[in-house]
Motif scaffolding. Sequence first.
Motif, short mmCIF file in Angstrom:
data_model
loop_
_atom_site.label_atom_id
_atom_site.label_comp_id
_atom_site.label_asym_id
_atom_site.label_seq_id
_atom_site.Cartn_x
_atom_site.Cartn_y
_atom_site.Cartn_z
N ARG A 1 16.11 23.00 -25.23
CA ARG A 1 15.73 21.68 -24.72
C ARG A 1 14.23 21.42 -24.88
O ARG A 1 13.81 20.31 -25.23
N ARG A 2 13.42 22.45 -24.61
CA ARG A 2 11.98 22.26 -24.75
C ARG A 2 11.60 22.03 -26.22
O ARG A 2 10.74 21.20 -26.53
N ARG B 1 15.17 11.59 -24.41
CA ARG B 1 15.20 12.39 -23.18
C ARG B 1 14.16 13.50 -23.29
O ARG B 1 14.21 14.30 -24.21
N ALA B 2 13.24 13.55 -22.35
CA ALA B 2 12.24 14.60 -22.31
C ALA B 2 12.59 15.59 -21.21
O ALA B 2 12.78 15.20 -20.05
N HIS C 1 19.41 14.04 -27.40
CA HIS C 1 18.79 12.72 -27.26
C HIS C 1 19.75 11.54 -27.43
O HIS C 1 19.41 10.41 -27.09
N THR D 1 12.58 18.54 -27.19
CA THR D 1 11.66 17.59 -26.56
C THR D 1 10.37 17.49 -27.38
O THR D 1 9.90 16.40 -27.69
#
Length: 281
Positions: free
Chosen positions: A56-57, A111-112, A96, A60
């Motif tokens: 996820r990171r 999405r962050a 995302h 992002t």
Amino acid sequence: MDWLARMNDALDYIENSLDEEIDYKEIAKAAHCSEFHFSRMFSSISGVSLSEYIRRRRLTRAAFDIQKSDIRIIDVAIKYGYVSSDTFSRAFQKVHGITPSQARNNGVQLRAFPRISFQISIKGDTEMAYRIENLDFELKIAGKSKPVKTSRAFKAIPTLWNTAKKDGFLQQLKDMSWENPKCKIEGILGVCGKEAAITDEEFSYFMGVRYDKKAPAGMEPLVIPASTWAVFPNVVDAWQRLYSEWIPTSGFELANLPCIECYYGPKHKPRHELWVPVLPK
């Protein structure tokens, strides 16, 4: 608090390595913890697996790179560890909801997932019963090893025991466990990660009993060296609170050995315990 600083050091390593190959051993080293325990500790506290957090990171960061520059999509994919633009696109869209090329358009919603940081949380309104056991001999265990997906462990492990009950393996373990009692860790044992290492997605769950003789046909031996153990009643409750409540304030560190779930016979109180290998700080 040392524990808190070490956990955040591990997060610093992850954050500084998102565009490089991340070594899970180095993450655990930064936390002064074994790979086995760090992975479980992270997912227990954060509610997300370590690999999923890293994914996820990275995605992002990838979205920020795509929006802020005219860098090629394939270059972004390679930067964050994807071998092709197709695999990157699928992963990007899963997080995302749009493709990487669509992320270049003005006004699109992305999405962050922010960086995690560990902080002190006020807990402890319910006490945790425990005792310390020093076993000055090797634990020789006989049994069978089964792979378990980390994300499904709390559902998968009871299923393994139900299957063992149906096929007679559980009864075989019961008959073996009462042959020659030697210490307080008598009973049916579930060893979580027999190699004292755990991948983020899967670990081995060893179902067995303490057994000094040669392992019977169809079983394999497992030897755990002499160690000190923190012992908690109620396996499920202990797992839920071990990493977030007991370890940070206990004055102990986790030893590089697997934890053991111990299930006792009828009329024994408590019915089950979690044995956690520890070292004094």
